[in-house]
Design an enzyme around this catalytic site. Structure first.
Site, PDB file in Angstrom:
ATOM      1  N   GLU A 154      -1.991  -5.639  -0.642  1.00 36.26           N
ATOM      2  CA  GLU A 154      -1.917  -4.624  -1.698  1.00 36.26           C
ATOM      3  C   GLU A 154      -1.172  -5.246  -2.876  1.00 36.26           C
ATOM      4  O   GLU A 154       0.029  -5.471  -2.799  1.00 36.26           O
ATOM      5  CB  GLU A 154      -1.154  -3.384  -1.210  1.00 36.26           C
ATOM      6  CG  GLU A 154      -1.795  -2.688  -0.025  1.00 36.26           C
ATOM      7  CD  GLU A 154      -0.993  -1.472   0.472  1.00 36.26           C
ATOM      8  OE1 GLU A 154      -0.042  -1.041  -0.217  1.00 36.26           O
ATOM      9  OE2 GLU A 154      -1.314  -0.971   1.558  1.00 36.26           O
ATOM     10  N   GLU A 213       1.975  -1.229   7.348  1.00 35.13           N
ATOM     11  CA  GLU A 213       3.401  -1.322   7.019  1.00 35.13           C
ATOM     12  C   GLU A 213       4.312  -0.776   8.119  1.00 35.13           C
ATOM     13  O   GLU A 213       5.007   0.228   7.931  1.00 35.13           O
ATOM     14  CB  GLU A 213       3.692  -0.634   5.684  1.00 35.13           C
ATOM     15  CG  GLU A 213       3.044  -1.340   4.510  1.00 35.13           C
ATOM     16  CD  GLU A 213       3.532  -0.842   3.148  1.00 35.13           C
ATOM     17  OE1 GLU A 213       4.094   0.259   3.077  1.00 35.13           O
ATOM     18  OE2 GLU A 213       3.353  -1.564   2.157  1.00 35.13           O
TER      19      GLU A 213
HETATM   20  C1  GAL Z   1       2.294   0.868   0.101  1.00 33.65           C
HETATM   21  C2  GAL Z   1       1.452   1.534   1.169  1.00 33.65           C
HETATM   22  C3  GAL Z   1       0.216   2.157   0.561  1.00 33.65           C
HETATM   23  C4  GAL Z   1       0.598   2.990  -0.630  1.00 33.65           C
HETATM   24  C5  GAL Z   1       1.323   2.124  -1.625  1.00 33.65           C
HETATM   25  C6  GAL Z   1       1.698   2.847  -2.906  1.00 33.65           C
HETATM   26  O1  GAL Z   1       3.577   0.593   0.539  1.00 33.65           O
HETATM   27  O2  GAL Z   1       1.034   0.597   2.138  1.00 33.65           O
HETATM   28  O3  GAL Z   1      -0.431   2.951   1.523  1.00 33.65           O
HETATM   29  O4  GAL Z   1       1.406   4.050  -0.210  1.00 33.65           O
HETATM   30  O5  GAL Z   1       2.488   1.646  -1.029  1.00 33.65           O
HETATM   31  O6  GAL Z   1       2.339   1.972  -3.793  1.00 33.65           O
END
Ligand code: GAL
Ligand code: ZN
Length: 683
Positions: free
Chosen positions: A319, A142
């Site tokens: 994710e 990110e």
């Molecule tokens: C994302 C990040 C992850 C984790 C997640 C929590 O933005 O890439 O490492 O922090 O959020 O929702």
């Protein structure tokens, strides 16, 4: 690899890893992402590599039949590195240096960090670049997250000057482009140029826009250095990607995506809806109620479509929210089946693989309140059950992989325009993304999928192109649009288009500047409207409907175009507001008002009819229809984001339910928070 999970073996005792791997298989997962924050475990002290644990984690997963996606761990430089070289820590715009203890605490332009990046990335690539279990690489994590896209340290200032020299060549050109005659801003030496000032008066918008571009390019360049290293060392079958953040807008994602094999992004529908709905919806809009339930289908949808636009091809979800998050104002648990709805929504918009965040809720540190597919105690959470229940559906997901999303309508989008309008909105309610989102939502209501696209992309495959506020325009953009329209394309432009040069100066010609010929009309006057002030508009050319215009209004003077709408009273009473011009075999509509939902619906109904684009299905509010097409089969997705069963009406016959094989239509019942996938042209 159809579904996978984000795993942190370093958070759990090695004795547990085999159990985790077995449970992953039981849930039907195929791919596991590892190591994006594991630098301190891999290299606990300068030059001392500890590969044993990672080797063993990869072996454990691989022997359970799982594939591994490795990350370069540069998002989290370890303490020893930042202590020894505090110079790598970024500086915010107020001059405060970040400190150790979070993540993303490094500057992309730090020569020392570049050197250590090469070392760690090179070492990882050497060790794992040839392993068959490793299918690909995520670079960093990110970029820009946690407000770290723009650094103001001395390394950045030096790099900014070099960037400007490459862009402008000489100071005269820069002084002219920025209009530095204003307030005695003229530069006589490159070394006098700094970042835009954070205090006092607002900065010069040309200076600030260039700093935004420079900061974004710094990450592109930093990422490219990692790509080059990896490409030199890894097996050709391993892919290279990074994880983007959807509608996040501090980086020019088109440029960041250019060097990658494909993009991935991180989708958190409830959190993104909570954060973005205030920005994207008008105050008190009813739709924001979705936030704590299933997220907002339009907000998630626009982010998906934007991510697909980055390389004009399918993407992955790196994710996918699979339970409650920890970073919202409120963090409710998604109801059963919602993870399934999100997964199919991902696929419907062009995802080829969906990876869930995260495997197990962590017992400590910043994200201990974040859910995982497993609970803190290692027992299955709702997310695991939802994913497990989808095992049977993976055959269908695999059949859809690699198919395209054949949209007939494009919505133009540009980070330059977004940034320039953020710098000088001239009206607090004039949000660039909000303006785009109004049209995006109207298309979703109409049951018409849309591609987002930058204004320089070849548009020939579209029947209709919507370009809300094409603010910064040059000859290349005009020629691209002209080519599209002359061959029979339909283009809609809206307020403030053509106002600025690429260096963010207002143009020295009647608006819409370089676009005036295409539009066949000029803007005689423009008004920024405060809240409560509305100008009454009558769409004379389209059955005489009336609307109250808010936020922005322009009075037009046709030069060849015909008038479609006029203001009927107020300061612009009697003057044209919307025009239609024929150009070659196509036509250009200019909408000189900020459209609310009712006007956007009316305009799109009219434009879609002229363009011959019909709905994929007629869907009630809160239900979305999407389409993917492959060589042998086409798929129609009906996704119900509401809490009640809904009925969609299909426009064509010959569909079967892709999961049950039964014939469906013309009326299809879609369960609450459920999905129906229809297939046709089955081979
Ligand atoms: C994302 C990040 C992850 C984790 C997640 C929590 O933005 O890439 O490492 O922090 O959020 O929702
Ligand atoms: Zn810096």
């Amino acid at each position: 690899m159809v579904v996978g999970v984000d795993y942190y073996p370093e958070h759990w005792p090695p004795q547990r890893w085999a159990t985790d791997a077995a449970l992953m298989r039981q849930a039907g997962l195929h791919v596991v992402r590892l190591a994006e924050f594991a630098w301190s475990r891999i290299e606990p002290a300068a030059g001392e590599f500890r590969w044993g644990w990672l080797d063993r984690a990869i072996d454990t997963l691989a022997s359970a039949g799982l594939q591994v996606l490795l990350c370069t761990p540069t998002a989290a430089p370890p303490a020893w590195l930042t202590r020894e070289y505090p110079d790598i820590l970024p500086v915010d715009k107020h001059g405060h240096r970040h400190s150790f203890g979070g993540r993303r605490h490094y500057c992309a332009n730090s020569p020392i960090y570049r050197e250590h990046t090469r070392r760690i990335v090179g070492a990882m690539a050497t060790r794992y670049g040839q392993r068959p279990e490793v299918i690909g690489w995520q670079i960093d994590n990110e970029f820009g997250g946690g407000q770290t896209a723009r650094c103001y340290c001395h390394n950045c200032v030096t790099a900014f000057r070099e960037w400007l020299q490459r862009r402008y060549g000489c100071l005269d050109a820069l002084n002219d482009a920025w209009g530095t005659a204003f307030w005695s801003q003229e530069y006589a030496d490159w070394s006098h140029i700094g970042p835009p000032p954070p205090h006092g008066e607002k900065p010069n918008p040309s200076h600030a826009l260039d700093y935004y571009r420079f900061a974004s390019d710094s990450w592109v360049d930093y990422q490219q250095a990692q790509i080059d290293l990896l490409r030199a060392k890894i097996d050709g079958t391993q892919f290279i990607t990074t994880n983007l953040m959807g509608l996040f807008s501090d980086l020019d994602y088109y440029r960041l995506a250019a060097g990658l094999d494909f993009v991935t992004w991180d989708s958190y529908p409830t959190g993104h809806t909570e954060r973005l709905s205030k920005m994207l919806y008008p105050a008190n809009a009813a739709e924001t109620r979705h936030a704590y339930d299933v997220g907002d289908p339009a907000i998630t949808g626009m982010a998906h479509d934007l991510m697909r636009a980055m390389k004009d091809k399918p993407f992955w979800i790196m994710e996918q929210q699979a339970g409650h998050i920890n970073w919202g104002d409120y963090n409710p648990v998604p109801l059963p089946d919602v993870v399934r709805l999100w997964t199919w929504d991902d696929v419907a918009h062009g995802a080829d693989t969906v990876i869930y965040f995260r495997w197990r809720a962590c017992l400590y540190a910043q994200e201990q309140y974040h859910s995982g597919l497993l609970r803190h105690d290692g027992e299955p959470a709702q997310g695991w059950r939802d994913v497990q229940a989808m095992r049977e559906e993976q055959t269908l997901m695999a059949a859809i992989q690699g198919t395209t999303v054949p949209a007939k309508v494009a919505l133009l989008h540009s980070y330059d325009d977004l940034w320039a309008l953020e710098l000088q909105p001239h009206n607090r309610d004039f949000g660039y993304l909000r303006h785009l989102f109004t049209y995006y939502r109207a298309l979703q209501r109409a049951g018409v999928p849309v591609d987002l696209a930058p204004p320089t992309r070849d548009l020939s495959r579209y029947e209709l192109v919507i370009a809300p506020t094409l603010f910064l325009v040059d000859q290349a953009i005009v020629e691209n649009l002209r080519r599209y329209v002359e061959r029979g394309g339909r283009l809609m432009l809206s307020v403030r288009s053509g106002s600025r040069t690429m260096s963010n100066r207002v143009v020295d010609m009647p608006l819409p500047g370089l676009l005036s010929d295409l539009v066949g009309a000029t803007v005689e006057a423009w008004h920024s409207l405060p809240p409560e002030v509305t100008y009454p508009l009558e769409v004379t050319g389209l059955g005489g409907e009336s609307f109250a215009v808010e936020t922005w209004a322009e009075a037009l003077k046709p030069v060849g175009a015909r008038v479609v709408a006029r203001f009927v009273a107020g300061p612009m009473g009697g003057q044209p507001a919307i025009s239609l011009n024929r150009v070659g075999r196509g036509e250009v509509v200019y909408v000189g008002v900020w459209a609310g939902d009712p006007l956007a619906d009316t305009l799109l109904t009219w434009l879609l009819r002229r363009a011959g684009v019909g709905p994929l299905a007629t869907v009630p509010p809160g239900v979305k229809v999407m389409h993917r097409a492959g060589e042998d089969a086409e798929f129609l997705f009906l996704l119900n984001f509401t809490a009640a069963t809904a009925t969609a009406a299909l426009g064509e016959s010959g569909y079967t339910d892709a999961l049950t094989g039964r014939r469906v239509g013309p009326a299809v019942e879609v369960p609450a928070r459920g999905v129906v996938i229809c297939r046709w042209r089955q081979s």
